[in-house]
Design an enzyme around this catalytic site. Sequence first.
Site: not given
Lengths: 205, 275
Positions: B70, B118
């Site tokens: 990310t 997440a």
Amino acid sequence: MSILEYNGAAIIAMKGRDCVAIASDRRFGIQAQTVSTNFQKIFEMGPRLYIGLPGLATDVQTVHQRLQFRLNLYELRENRRIKPKTFLSMVSNLLYERRFGPYFVEPVIAGLDPKTFEPFIASMDLIGCPMVTDDFVVSGTCSEQMYGMCESVWEPNMDPQELFESISQALLNAVDRDAVSGWGGIVHIIEKDQVTTTELKGRMD
Amino acid sequence: MALADVCGLKTNQLKNSFLSDFGGSSTHLLDDALTSTTNFTVPYGIDPVESLKEFTNPKSDVKIHFDHGTTTLAFKFQHGVIVAVDSRATAGPSIESQTVKKVIEINPYLLGTMAGGAADCAYWERVLARQCRIYELRNKERISVAAASKLLANIVYNYKGMGLSMGTMICGWDKRGPGLYYVDSDGERMSNNIYSVGSGSVYAYGVLDSGYRYDLSVEEAIDLGRRSIYHATHRDAYSGGVVNLYHMKESGWEFISQTDVFDLHYQYKAEKEKK
């Protein structure tokens, strides 16, 4: 991470009516880092014969160079251009020589016979097992994605324009689902009297 | 707890059986944070750190692999905080999604970013939102960014070693001005002017550091944030998709834009060719 996923690549070859197409992505990366976006993975081995080499980048270049050497000697001795089917056997032999310490490439071959101009496509695993098909062949880190795309867009007897559209869509949408391939694309459409090379505008992430 | 004391409620009944094996609790504030997790079911009489080691040990067969693929960034400047993130989720080399929301809206004046697991980020930042609201009700004023980030850091510190994976930036605007804290699942909590988290952070830092000034205008800052994420998505295989950009102002956060990096690439290329 697997050795074949270290650099990342995607190659497709498709058969059309009196033509073949071969396409690849353009990324050269080292695991997560993208180092270059114009790395050559498809090599011209004859006026209507191309080989695509996905896999470990160092072996891509070495296999191409060694293959070129063998092909040059063949053409000098035989005094003619090699047939695609014979070339397939030549590549297979080169790879099987290294059966117990293989080159980490899984080649894709596309071309037209030098005399009859009959279309020919084939692929191979990293130790040289040949597979000749009548529709399409794929190889690379996103082969599953490419199989899915090809099954959807391929139909028999496509003319060069339709073939270009199909192979481009198949490649671009497959690499968009793979983190380590993509960053542009290149397509070669090989017909009897000309070879058209087009660069694809794709996602650069 | 004020209301509990008035009503004469005995708080030891609410003590979390999960952590009661450790014997004795700490401060009131920590108790509060702990009791919010009574819903975790764990067998009695086991040491969670030991038994959860299998999920974090790289040599084990059951290691839970968190993808830190990310790029998230945030920086403070004279007009507040800019928060920019990518939107790609990968599982190994396969791209699972290009439309992940990596900015978590904790409340109208606090934002958190997502990197690492997440689920961990989303869950604990929601717990943080609850704690911030409780603070507001008790103290009749908004919680400071420093306090909010400390609450989160202290909560996850209790789970240190159990395999949580979270690298988040808590951004807000309080009495002291724009606030930016980096908090992660190792228990780290730091404040600075610029942060970038994730596999693509190295590329984002390069662009961010060369273009950063405290006295940027709002437009320049937005452009810098967007450009930094774009460069990270271009070089990092595990970042990509769209750039989601937020601006934290005195009046709270504002969602600025969502731009596909495909369009950004060709836009920047055209700008370069014009010169």
